[in-house]
Design a protein around this motif. Structure first.
Motif, PDB file in Angstrom:
ATOM      1  N   TYR A 153      42.814  42.541  48.038  1.00  0.00           N
ATOM      2  CA  TYR A 153      43.416  43.473  47.587  1.00  0.00           C
ATOM      3  C   TYR A 153      42.579  44.891  48.293  1.00  0.00           C
ATOM      4  O   TYR A 153      42.834  45.632  48.766  1.00  0.00           O
ATOM      5  CB  TYR A 153      43.200  44.217  46.559  1.00  0.00           C
ATOM      6  CG  TYR A 153      43.483  45.569  46.141  1.00  0.00           C
ATOM      7  CD1 TYR A 153      44.791  45.823  45.917  1.00  0.00           C
ATOM      8  CD2 TYR A 153      42.780  46.207  45.556  1.00  0.00           C
ATOM      9  CE1 TYR A 153      45.132  47.803  45.826  1.00  0.00           C
ATOM     10  CE2 TYR A 153      42.723  47.546  44.599  1.00  0.00           C
ATOM     11  CZ  TYR A 153      43.275  47.974  44.927  1.00  0.00           C
ATOM     12  OH  TYR A 153      43.949  49.906  44.484  1.00  0.00           O
ATOM     13  N   TYR A 210      38.818  36.917  45.034  1.00  0.00           N
ATOM     14  CA  TYR A 210      38.830  36.760  45.990  1.00  0.00           C
ATOM     15  C   TYR A 210      40.331  37.567  46.400  1.00  0.00           C
ATOM     16  O   TYR A 210      40.417  38.378  47.589  1.00  0.00           O
ATOM     17  CB  TYR A 210      39.168  35.748  46.424  1.00  0.00           C
ATOM     18  CG  TYR A 210      37.943  34.370  47.006  1.00  0.00           C
ATOM     19  CD1 TYR A 210      37.442  34.944  47.970  1.00  0.00           C
ATOM     20  CD2 TYR A 210      37.034  34.106  46.214  1.00  0.00           C
ATOM     21  CE1 TYR A 210      35.969  34.357  48.154  1.00  0.00           C
ATOM     22  CE2 TYR A 210      35.607  33.853  46.182  1.00  0.00           C
ATOM     23  CZ  TYR A 210      35.548  33.698  47.149  1.00  0.00           C
ATOM     24  OH  TYR A 210      33.947  33.168  47.774  1.00  0.00           O
ATOM     25  N   ASP A 211      41.255  37.276  45.311  1.00  0.00           N
ATOM     26  CA  ASP A 211      42.486  38.260  44.937  1.00  0.00           C
ATOM     27  C   ASP A 211      41.641  40.552  45.400  1.00  0.00           C
ATOM     28  O   ASP A 211      42.477  40.574  45.668  1.00  0.00           O
ATOM     29  CB  ASP A 211      42.663  37.888  43.426  1.00  0.00           C
ATOM     30  CG  ASP A 211      44.021  38.817  43.592  1.00  0.00           C
ATOM     31  OD1 ASP A 211      44.761  39.198  44.866  1.00  0.00           O
ATOM     32  OD2 ASP A 211      44.424  39.483  42.556  1.00  0.00           O
ATOM     33  N   PHE A 233      43.815  41.401  38.400  1.00  0.00           N
ATOM     34  CA  PHE A 233      43.352  40.604  39.534  1.00  0.00           C
ATOM     35  C   PHE A 233      42.830  39.101  39.058  1.00  0.00           C
ATOM     36  O   PHE A 233      42.170  38.926  37.708  1.00  0.00           O
ATOM     37  CB  PHE A 233      42.033  40.540  40.773  1.00  0.00           C
ATOM     38  CG  PHE A 233      42.113  42.650  41.113  1.00  0.00           C
ATOM     39  CD1 PHE A 233      42.696  42.385  42.456  1.00  0.00           C
ATOM     40  CD2 PHE A 233      41.294  43.320  40.272  1.00  0.00           C
ATOM     41  CE1 PHE A 233      42.972  44.242  42.426  1.00  0.00           C
ATOM     42  CE2 PHE A 233      41.366  44.744  40.882  1.00  0.00           C
ATOM     43  CZ  PHE A 233      41.988  44.848  42.124  1.00  0.00           C
ATOM     44  N   TYR A 234      43.275  37.894  39.877  1.00  0.00           N
ATOM     45  CA  TYR A 234      43.418  36.577  39.511  1.00  0.00           C
ATOM     46  C   TYR A 234      41.680  36.161  39.642  1.00  0.00           C
ATOM     47  O   TYR A 234      41.100  35.622  38.723  1.00  0.00           O
ATOM     48  CB  TYR A 234      43.780  35.913  40.542  1.00  0.00           C
ATOM     49  CG  TYR A 234      44.084  34.641  40.296  1.00  0.00           C
ATOM     50  CD1 TYR A 234      44.568  34.084  38.804  1.00  0.00           C
ATOM     51  CD2 TYR A 234      43.759  33.522  40.536  1.00  0.00           C
ATOM     52  CE1 TYR A 234      44.807  32.794  38.652  1.00  0.00           C
ATOM     53  CE2 TYR A 234      43.708  32.248  41.059  1.00  0.00           C
ATOM     54  CZ  TYR A 234      44.525  32.239  39.430  1.00  0.00           C
ATOM     55  OH  TYR A 234      44.318  29.978  39.497  1.00  0.00           O
ATOM     56  N   ASP A 235      40.751  36.575  40.979  1.00  0.00           N
ATOM     57  CA  ASP A 235      39.689  36.692  41.002  1.00  0.00           C
ATOM     58  C   ASP A 235      38.548  37.326  41.840  1.00  0.00           C
ATOM     59  O   ASP A 235      39.718  37.926  41.935  1.00  0.00           O
ATOM     60  CB  ASP A 235      39.590  35.168  41.521  1.00  0.00           C
ATOM     61  CG  ASP A 235      40.499  34.399  42.880  1.00  0.00           C
ATOM     62  OD1 ASP A 235      40.758  35.751  43.159  1.00  0.00           O
ATOM     63  OD2 ASP A 235      40.404  33.420  43.113  1.00  0.00           O
TER      64      ASP A 235
END
Length: 183
Positions: A59, A54-55, A50-52
């Motif tokens: 998901y 919020y990513d 995950f990027y962060d």
């Protein structure tokens, strides 16, 4: 294939850690390190998937909503639909409340609308010989899914409602939808 399966399992493990944390605290009080500690993974493992945060939320909310209406409900099964919605609200009440307080209600509504609309469209179209309205099925599905999605989040925020009262209201709404458009 095995790598994909392992990646999915790891992503689910990370999402499940966030669910545990969201049960008791708002998203803005949860760090990546909190998630990693709960999932028992290293930070690099998190960032490999995950990027962060919020990513991860994007998901995870899609995973939650996909479980709201299982694909195997292909007919207008009011009991199964009602049971799924009631279980979803009971299981994720705190998580959904914390996500919506973080300003992500529009995202949740969007994916919930899509899930309800797809379900309603498929079930009404499957019974099109018994369809009793003079408007296109996709318009009917959009109309009912918008109300159902809004009610879902109202039920989530209404903490004084007992599970029996919630189930009764969900049952009535699902019956209303079925009987208003299928003879």
């Amino acid at each position: 294939m095995k790598r994909k399966h392992n990646q999915q399992l790891k992503r689910d493990q990370i999402w499940n850690a966030l669910i545990i944390l969201l049960e008791n605290r708002p998203i803005e009080k949860i760090s990546i390190q909190n998630i990693c500690d709960t999932a028992k993974i290293h930070r690099t493992t998190f960032y490999n998937h995950f990027y962060d945060i919020y990513d991860l939320l994007g998901y995870g909310t899609e995973q939650m909503v996909s479980g709201l209406i299982p694909e195997d409900i292909l007919e207008f099964n009011t009991d199964a639909m009602s049971a799924n919605i009631t279980h979803y609200i009971s299981r994720y009440r705190n998580v959904l409340a914390n996500i919506t307080r973080a300003g992500l209600k529009d995202h949740l509504l969007s994916i919930t609308d899509e899930a309800f609309e797809n379900y309603l469209y498929k079930t009404i179209a499957a019974a099109k010989d018994a369809y009793s309205l003079n408007i296109p099925i996709h318009v009917t599905a959009k109309f009912y899914c918008a109300g159902l999605s809004q009610l879902l989040y109202w039920w989530v925020s209404n903490r004084d409602m007992s599970e029996e009262e919630l189930k009764s209201q969900v049952d009535e709404i699902i019956q209303l939808i079925k009987h208003s458009c299928i003879k």
